[in-house]
Structure formats: structure tokens, C-alpha cells
Design a protein around this motif. Structure first.
Motif, PDB file in Angstrom:
ATOM      1  N   PRO A 164     -12.396   0.469   0.649  1.00 45.28           N
ATOM      2  CA  PRO A 164     -12.725   1.168  -0.606  1.00 45.28           C
ATOM      3  C   PRO A 164     -13.259   0.194  -1.648  1.00 45.28           C
ATOM      4  O   PRO A 164     -12.598  -0.798  -1.975  1.00 45.28           O
ATOM      5  N   PRO A 165     -14.456   0.439  -2.168  1.00 50.49           N
ATOM      6  CA  PRO A 165     -15.034  -0.502  -3.143  1.00 50.49           C
ATOM      7  C   PRO A 165     -14.309  -0.417  -4.479  1.00 50.49           C
ATOM      8  O   PRO A 165     -13.789   0.635  -4.852  1.00 50.49           O
ATOM      9  N   PRO A 166     -14.250  -1.528  -5.202  1.00 56.66           N
ATOM     10  CA  PRO A 166     -13.608  -1.484  -6.523  1.00 56.66           C
ATOM     11  C   PRO A 166     -14.440  -0.663  -7.506  1.00 56.66           C
ATOM     12  O   PRO A 166     -15.672  -0.763  -7.540  1.00 56.66           O
ATOM     13  N   ASP A 167     -13.763   0.164  -8.276  1.00 59.82           N
ATOM     14  CA  ASP A 167     -14.399   0.950  -9.330  1.00 59.82           C
ATOM     15  C   ASP A 167     -13.307   1.293 -10.339  1.00 59.82           C
ATOM     16  O   ASP A 167     -12.142   0.911 -10.150  1.00 59.82           O
ATOM     17  N   PRO A 168     -13.631   1.983 -11.412  1.00 63.91           N
ATOM     18  CA  PRO A 168     -12.596   2.296 -12.409  1.00 63.91           C
ATOM     19  C   PRO A 168     -11.380   3.010 -11.820  1.00 63.91           C
ATOM     20  O   PRO A 168     -10.262   2.812 -12.296  1.00 63.91           O
ATOM     21  N   ALA A 169     -11.592   3.823 -10.778  1.00 64.42           N
ATOM     22  CA  ALA A 169     -10.459   4.507 -10.161  1.00 64.42           C
ATOM     23  C   ALA A 169      -9.714   3.612  -9.172  1.00 64.42           C
ATOM     24  O   ALA A 169      -8.561   3.877  -8.834  1.00 64.42           O
ATOM     25  N   HIS A 170     -10.398   2.569  -8.691  1.00 67.40           N
ATOM     26  CA  HIS A 170      -9.793   1.644  -7.719  1.00 67.40           C
ATOM     27  C   HIS A 170     -10.047   0.199  -8.177  1.00 67.40           C
ATOM     28  O   HIS A 170     -10.887  -0.495  -7.603  1.00 67.40           O
ATOM     29  N   PRO A 171      -9.353  -0.249  -9.205  1.00 64.62           N
ATOM     30  CA  PRO A 171      -9.554  -1.638  -9.648  1.00 64.62           C
ATOM     31  C   PRO A 171      -8.822  -2.621  -8.728  1.00 64.62           C
ATOM     32  O   PRO A 171      -7.896  -3.336  -9.137  1.00 64.62           O
ATOM     33  N   ALA A 172      -9.225  -2.641  -7.470  1.00 67.75           N
ATOM     34  CA  ALA A 172      -8.615  -3.527  -6.485  1.00 67.75           C
ATOM     35  C   ALA A 172      -9.620  -3.817  -5.386  1.00 67.75           C
ATOM     36  O   ALA A 172     -10.487  -3.003  -5.082  1.00 67.75           O
ATOM     37  N   VAL A 173      -9.491  -4.996  -4.808  1.00 61.09           N
ATOM     38  CA  VAL A 173     -10.354  -5.410  -3.701  1.00 61.09           C
ATOM     39  C   VAL A 173      -9.474  -5.695  -2.487  1.00 61.09           C
ATOM     40  O   VAL A 173      -8.437  -6.355  -2.605  1.00 61.09           O
ATOM     41  N   VAL A 174      -9.889  -5.183  -1.330  1.00 62.86           N
ATOM     42  CA  VAL A 174      -9.137  -5.360  -0.080  1.00 62.86           C
ATOM     43  C   VAL A 174     -10.074  -5.905   0.988  1.00 62.86           C
ATOM     44  O   VAL A 174     -11.252  -5.551   1.040  1.00 62.86           O
ATOM     45  N   HIS A 175      -9.524  -6.765   1.842  1.00 66.40           N
ATOM     46  CA  HIS A 175     -10.278  -7.232   3.005  1.00 66.40           C
ATOM     47  C   HIS A 175      -9.291  -7.583   4.106  1.00 66.40           C
ATOM     48  O   HIS A 175      -8.163  -8.010   3.829  1.00 66.40           O
ATOM     49  N   ALA A 176      -9.707  -7.398   5.361  1.00 68.45           N
ATOM     50  CA  ALA A 176      -8.847  -7.720   6.499  1.00 68.45           C
ATOM     51  C   ALA A 176      -9.689  -8.150   7.680  1.00 68.45           C
ATOM     52  O   ALA A 176     -10.847  -7.750   7.821  1.00 68.45           O
ATOM     53  N   VAL A 177      -9.094  -8.963   8.547  1.00 68.30           N
ATOM     54  CA  VAL A 177      -9.735  -9.396   9.787  1.00 68.30           C
ATOM     55  C   VAL A 177      -8.703  -9.333  10.906  1.00 68.30           C
ATOM     56  O   VAL A 177      -7.497  -9.463  10.669  1.00 68.30           O
ATOM     57  N   MET A 178      -9.175  -9.130  12.127  1.00 66.83           N
ATOM     58  CA  MET A 178      -8.299  -9.081  13.286  1.00 66.83           C
ATOM     59  C   MET A 178      -8.987  -9.740  14.462  1.00 66.83           C
ATOM     60  O   MET A 178     -10.141  -9.440  14.760  1.00 66.83           O
ATOM     61  N   PHE A 179      -8.283 -10.651  15.144  1.00 69.86           N
ATOM     62  CA  PHE A 179      -8.814 -11.363  16.301  1.00 69.86           C
ATOM     63  C   PHE A 179      -7.813 -11.258  17.443  1.00 69.86           C
ATOM     64  O   PHE A 179      -6.808 -11.975  17.468  1.00 69.86           O
ATOM     65  N   PRO A 180      -8.050 -10.341  18.411  1.00 72.70           N
ATOM     66  CA  PRO A 180      -7.143 -10.238  19.560  1.00 72.70           C
ATOM     67  C   PRO A 180      -7.134 -11.529  20.373  1.00 72.70           C
ATOM     68  O   PRO A 180      -8.170 -12.169  20.569  1.00 72.70           O
ATOM     69  N   ALA A 181      -5.953 -11.910  20.872  1.00 73.10           N
ATOM     70  CA  ALA A 181      -5.843 -13.118  21.688  1.00 73.10           C
ATOM     71  C   ALA A 181      -6.478 -12.911  23.059  1.00 73.10           C
ATOM     72  O   ALA A 181      -7.022 -13.836  23.650  1.00 73.10           O
TER      73      ALA A 181
END
Length: 396
Positions: A166-183
């Protein structure tokens, strides 16, 4: 033993009488696709040409002593060329050449035939070599099919977790990011981030108890149940469930039809973007870390609760915290701390805390990327023993 009469064969001998006798013996066994070469150089050219044409020889009957290039030199050249290294070779030798034959076997020759040629011995040894090649080819085909299926499964699994947030905007003043690397090709980690209600993000990270295909299936089941349960509750009531209620639903469902007794550690919460309030449960998962400017990185310590899927009726506690503007929370699986270097030393929590201190002012995508990059540098090519997943959220 049934012999494969459709095999493509190459007879290599500098003596024309020997070539003729062996070719006739092979034809009597039913082999019609038989080529000949007069020395090692000509044989190597033919072996390479056939391999590049996609029709490699099923067996090469190679004389030991020849001009220009003898049998030992041919085997050395075959072993050094990955295009033809799997070509089965049967050495042809006189009684006085046994020591050289031993050297050829060490270089990868499958077997040998003494001169003069005994029809029964020829049939038995050639049949064994051709059968071994058939089995190797079948194993290679099955392995290729499995690798292709696992590659597709990996793409399907990675498509189950979001790569856009979800991009940051007035309703969502937050930034999220994630990564996943299976072994492995596919793994048992999961993460998710989605709008659970207006202005409320659901963030989650989990780690299934096993690895490989079983863990991937359990991971897919967990992630689907998590999102469906949260969104159904929000659609019915207008608000997301309490994290403890969501954990209870997941636990009950994961205990069903679970004969292997698999379970998942899960950290899941609902973040109110406007206020910074985060309500979450920690079902046996790695503690998250809180990053604040000018302050030490701190683990968020809560009472340990059991993982999900162990037994029905488990109760999990809700926990609350508030992220101030500019603060961040970082969640990860134990594959980060358990990453090993070539000497077997683990990455460890202390390194995580040091690196997060360096990254405490960074944006979430910088945090996840830099942390996993440092893991790779630390591992120095050592295969990961566990899946690695990192999720970061920063309040703006």
C-alpha cells in the motif's frame, strides 16, 4: 539381459581387421547404427559432433593403443569437455594392456573388452553399459522435469506474497517493504501486508516448522486462511478482528487435517496508520525490533505464546504498542540469525542489532535490502539452512 538394439555406437580401433570383426559382432547382436573411427583424434571429433547435433553416442568401444591419440588421451579429453563428459566408454585391450585399462577405468571408462572378442562377454558388458546409460538418461529426464516443476512452484509461491505494498498517502502515512528468500526451491516462510479496514494495515510474518514442498503447502494454507479470515471479519463487522481472535481461528483450522503435526510461528498485527497504534500477537515467532532515531534498537519483548497448529484451544495474548512518527518496526524469521558463514559461525542477534542500528533512519526497502545483502556477504556462498524473510514498516 535385453539389449538395446536401437543404440548409437562408435567403434574406435586403428586395426581394420579388429574394427571389422567387432562391427560384425555388433550387427549379429542386432545393432545397425554403428560408426567407426581409425584413431583417437577422429573418434573425439565424431563424439563431439554427435553430441552437438543432439544425438550423442550411447556407447563408444575404444581401443587403448592407437596412433596420434591413444585411448587414455581420448578419455582425458572427454572428461575435460562438459558437452561429452557423460559419454559411456568401453575400452578394448590386449592382455598386455591391463595396467593401462586400469588407468582408463580411473578416468571414467565404464568397462573393458579383451581381445580377441568373446561374443558372450561382448553382449553382457555392452548390455550392462547401455542399461546404465538408459537409467542415467531417465534419471536426468526426471530430474529436469522436477527442477522445472519446482521452479514453477517457486514462482507460484512468491506470487502469493505481495511484491507491491500500500503506497503512503494521507490515509496511510506509513511505508512497508518485505523480501523473502527460500533456502530451497520453495520454502516455508510467509509474509503479508494488506488493507484490513480503512486506514488499518494487517502485517504478518511466519515460519513453518518444516522445509521444502510440505512447508510450502502449509505456508500457502496459512497465508490464505489469514487473509480470508481477517477480511471476512472486517466485511461483516466493519473492523478487523483482534489479533488474538484471528490467531484462534487460524490455530483451529491449521490443527485440522494435519497428520504430520506441522505448525507455524506467526507474528501478526493491525497497524492504525493515523495513530501509530499496533495491536499484535506473537505466536512463538522471533521478536520484532523497534527503530527510533537517536535511540538504541530494541527488541519488543512480550510473553511467549505457542505456535499455531500444535493443538486446538490455544489462547494468545494481544499486545499493543504505538509507533511515533518516524519510528519503524522490523520483523524477520530465524533464518536471518541462523545464517552461517563458511566456518559455521552464525550471523546471530548481535549482528542484527548492530546492522539495524546503522539502518535505523533508513526507509523500509533500504532496511530489507541492506540487511539481506549483508547476510549474503557474511555467508560468502555458504548455502542457507533456512528461509530468510524480512518485513519493515515505518510510520511517516
Amino acid at each position: 539381459m535385453a539389449i538395446n538394439t536401437m543404440a548409437r555406437l562408435l567403434v574406435v580401433d586403428d586395426n581394420p581387421d579388429n574394427r571389422d570383426v567387432l562391427a560384425r559382432r555388433l550387427r549379429r547382436l542386432g545393432h545397425t547404427d554403428v560408426d567407426m573411427a581409425v584413431d583417437g583424434r577422429e573418434a573425439l571429433d565424431a563424439i563431439t559432433r554427435q553430441a552437438l547435433a543432439g544425438a550423442p553416442y550411447d556407447a563408444v568401444l575404444l581401443d587403448v593403443m592407437m596412433p596420434r591419440m591413444n585411448g587414455v588421451q581420448v578419455l582425458e579429453a572427454i572428461a575435460a569437455d562438459t558437452r561429452v563428459a557423460q559419454t559411456p566408454v568401453i575400452m578394448i585391450s590386449a592382455a598386455t594392456e591391463v595396467e593401462t585399462v586400469v588407468r582408463c577405468i580411473e578416468l571414467g571408462a565404464e568397462d573393458y573388452l579383451p581381445k580377441p572378442f568373446n561374443p558372450t562377454l561382448l553382449r553382457a558388458r555392452l548390455g550392462t553399459v547401455l542399461e546404465k546409460k538408459r537409467l542415467r538418461d531417465e534419471v536426468a529426464r526426471q530430474l529436469l522435469r522436477l527442477e522445472n516443476e519446482l521452479a514453477e512452484a517457486r514462482q507460484q509461491q512468491l506470487s502469493m506474497v505481495p511484491d507491491a505494498f500500500p503506497p503512503p498517502d494521507p490515509a496511510h502515512p506509513a511505508v512497508v517493504h518485505a523480501v523473502m528468500f527460500p533456502a530451497r526451491e520453495i520454502g516455508g516462510d510467509l509474509y503479508d501486508c494488506f488493507d484490513a479496514a480503512p486506514g488499518v494495515l494487517c502485517i504478518a510474518i511466519g515460519d513453518v516448522s518444516d522445509k521444502g514442498v510440505p512447508a510450502a503447502l502449509f505456508m500457502a494454507r496459512t497465508r490464505s486462511l489469514l487473509r480470508a479470515s481477517a477480511l471476512q471479519h472486517a466485511a461483516a463487522t466493519g473492523a478487523p478482528p483482534a489479533p488474538s481472535e484471528l490467531a484462534a481461528v487460524l490455530n483451529e483450522e491449521l490443527c485440522k487435517n494435519n497428520p504430520a503435526g506441522m505448525f507455524v510461528t506467526l507474528l501478526v498485527g493491525f497497524f492504525e496508520c493515523a495513530t501509530g497504534r499496533l495491536c499484535f500477537v506473537n505466536a512463538g515467532h522471533v521478536r520484532p525490533c523497534r527503530l527510533a532515531k537517536g535511540e538504541p534498537v530494541r527488541e519488543i519483548v512480550t510473553r511467549p505464546d505457542p505456535p499455531l497448529g500444535i493443538r486446538p484451544g490455544l489462547v494468545h495474548a494481544n499486545h499493543e504498542m504505538t509507533l511515533a512518527v518516524g519510528e519503524a518496526i522490523v520483523m524477520m524469521t530465524d533464518g536471518v540469525s541462523d545464517m552461517a558463514d563458511p566456518d559455521g559461525e552464525l550471523y546471530g542477534t548481535h549482528r542484527i542489532m548492530q546492522h539495524l542500528t546503522d539502518l535505523r533512519d533508513a526507509m523500509p526497502d533500504q532496511i530489507t535490502t541492506a540487511l539481506t545483502d549483508r547476510l549474503r556477504i557474511f555467508a560468502a556462498g555458504t548455502p542457507a539452512a533456512d528461509d530468510v524473510t524480512v518485513l519493515a514498516l515505518r510510520r511517516l
